[in-house]
Design a protein around this motif. Structure first.
Motif, PDB file in Angstrom:
ATOM      1  N   CYS A  10     120.080  15.232  -3.135  1.00 21.42           N
ATOM      2  CA  CYS A  10     118.821  16.231  -3.400  1.00 21.42           C
ATOM      3  C   CYS A  10     117.644  15.783  -3.025  1.00 21.42           C
ATOM      4  CB  CYS A  10     119.236  16.390  -4.994  1.00 21.42           C
ATOM      5  SG  CYS A  10     118.026  18.206  -5.462  1.00 21.42           S
ATOM      6  N   PRO A  11     117.435  16.843  -1.388  1.00 18.40           N
ATOM      7  CA  PRO A  11     116.113  16.580  -1.608  1.00 18.40           C
ATOM      8  C   PRO A  11     114.573  16.857  -2.534  1.00 18.40           C
ATOM      9  CG  PRO A  11     116.562  18.709  -0.467  1.00 18.40           C
ATOM     10  CD  PRO A  11     118.244  18.195  -1.537  1.00 18.40           C
ATOM     11  N   VAL A  12     115.638  17.367  -3.333  1.00 19.52           N
ATOM     12  CA  VAL A  12     114.401  17.467  -4.579  1.00 19.52           C
ATOM     13  C   VAL A  12     113.502  16.236  -5.036  1.00 19.52           C
ATOM     14  CG1 VAL A  12     113.269  19.122  -6.550  1.00 19.52           C
ATOM     15  CG2 VAL A  12     114.286  20.225  -4.748  1.00 19.52           C
ATOM     16  N   CYS A  13     115.054  15.910  -6.155  1.00 20.84           N
ATOM     17  CA  CYS A  13     114.814  15.344  -6.995  1.00 20.84           C
ATOM     18  C   CYS A  13     115.815  13.678  -6.670  1.00 20.84           C
ATOM     19  CB  CYS A  13     115.869  15.791  -8.183  1.00 20.84           C
ATOM     20  SG  CYS A  13     117.298  15.402  -8.542  1.00 20.84           S
ATOM     21  N   ILE A  50     116.305   7.122  -1.699  1.00 26.00           N
ATOM     22  CA  ILE A  50     117.136   7.347  -3.290  1.00 26.00           C
ATOM     23  C   ILE A  50     115.786   7.424  -3.521  1.00 26.00           C
ATOM     24  CG2 ILE A  50     118.113   7.374  -4.837  1.00 26.00           C
ATOM     25  CD1 ILE A  50     120.386   7.366  -2.859  1.00 26.00           C
ATOM     26  N   GLU A  51     115.235   6.246  -4.185  1.00 25.41           N
ATOM     27  CA  GLU A  51     114.685   5.089  -4.789  1.00 25.41           C
ATOM     28  C   GLU A  51     113.033   5.936  -4.937  1.00 25.41           C
ATOM     29  OE1 GLU A  51     114.915   4.238  -8.032  1.00 25.41           O
ATOM     30  OE2 GLU A  51     117.102   4.132  -7.590  1.00 25.41           O
ATOM     31  N   LYS A  52     112.392   6.266  -3.455  1.00 23.29           N
ATOM     32  CA  LYS A  52     110.921   7.038  -3.255  1.00 23.29           C
ATOM     33  C   LYS A  52     111.056   8.144  -3.853  1.00 23.29           C
ATOM     34  CE  LYS A  52     109.238   3.594   0.289  1.00 23.29           C
ATOM     35  NZ  LYS A  52     108.508   3.251  -0.136  1.00 23.29           N
ATOM     36  N   TYR A  57     109.283  12.755  -7.150  1.00 24.06           N
ATOM     37  CA  TYR A  57     109.647  13.523  -8.600  1.00 24.06           C
ATOM     38  C   TYR A  57     109.557  13.556  -9.725  1.00 24.06           C
ATOM     39  CZ  TYR A  57     113.021  16.910 -11.111  1.00 24.06           C
ATOM     40  OH  TYR A  57     113.240  17.702 -11.709  1.00 24.06           O
ATOM     41  N   LYS A  58     109.522  12.279 -10.230  1.00 24.45           N
ATOM     42  CA  LYS A  58     109.118  11.754 -11.402  1.00 24.45           C
ATOM     43  C   LYS A  58     107.685  12.134 -11.396  1.00 24.45           C
ATOM     44  CE  LYS A  58     109.524   7.981 -15.114  1.00 24.45           C
ATOM     45  NZ  LYS A  58     109.612   6.781 -15.461  1.00 24.45           N
ATOM     46  N   ARG A  59     106.705  11.826 -11.297  1.00 21.75           N
ATOM     47  CA  ARG A  59     105.294  11.263 -10.715  1.00 21.75           C
ATOM     48  C   ARG A  59     105.321  13.180 -11.269  1.00 21.75           C
ATOM     49  NH1 ARG A  59     105.396   8.090  -6.736  1.00 21.75           N
ATOM     50  NH2 ARG A  59     105.034   9.743  -5.483  1.00 21.75           N
ATOM     51  N   GLU A  60     106.060  14.476  -9.964  1.00 21.77           N
ATOM     52  CA  GLU A  60     105.248  14.932  -9.991  1.00 21.77           C
ATOM     53  C   GLU A  60     106.066  17.005 -11.206  1.00 21.77           C
ATOM     54  OE1 GLU A  60     107.581  17.053  -6.440  1.00 21.77           O
ATOM     55  OE2 GLU A  60     105.350  16.012  -4.956  1.00 21.77           O
ATOM     56  N   ARG A  61     107.276  15.955 -11.700  1.00 25.65           N
ATOM     57  CA  ARG A  61     106.937  16.861 -13.282  1.00 25.65           C
ATOM     58  C   ARG A  61     106.214  16.308 -14.679  1.00 25.65           C
ATOM     59  NH1 ARG A  61     113.269  17.102 -14.680  1.00 25.65           N
ATOM     60  NH2 ARG A  61     112.033  17.587 -16.945  1.00 25.65           N
ATOM     61  N   GLU A  62     106.010  14.219 -14.424  1.00 23.89           N
ATOM     62  CA  GLU A  62     104.520  14.967 -15.201  1.00 23.89           C
ATOM     63  C   GLU A  62     103.264  15.043 -15.257  1.00 23.89           C
ATOM     64  OE1 GLU A  62     104.914  10.301 -14.762  1.00 23.89           O
ATOM     65  OE2 GLU A  62     106.345  10.428 -15.970  1.00 23.89           O
TER      66      GLU A  62
END
Length: 66
Positions: A10-13, A50-52, A57-62
């Motif tokens: 997925c390009p988003v997450c 993938i990890e990047k 995605y995690k940073r943006e959600r937080e």
């Protein structure tokens, strides 16, 4: 020749848990089970990419929760 394995994600997450939803005249449309992304664009990525994407995605959600 050492070819690195690429995975469709997925390009988003960055999740690989995507499935092909529809196709034919409109073209391929994928759906991500993790974030709900629906679209024709998926990324073929190696483990580092993938990890990047997952970290971003995690940073943006937080940041959105603040």
């Amino acid at each position: 020749m050492n070819r690195e394995k690429l995975i469709e994600i997925c390009p988003v997450c960055g999740n690989a848990d995507i499935y092909y939803e529809v196709g034919g005249y409109a073209g391929a449309v994928y759906h991500c089970k993790e974030c709900g992304y629906v679209g024709a664009f998926v990324i073929e990525a190696n483990e580092e990419m993938i990890e990047k994407i997952k970290e971003k995605y995690k940073r943006e959600r937080e940041m959105g929760k603040e």
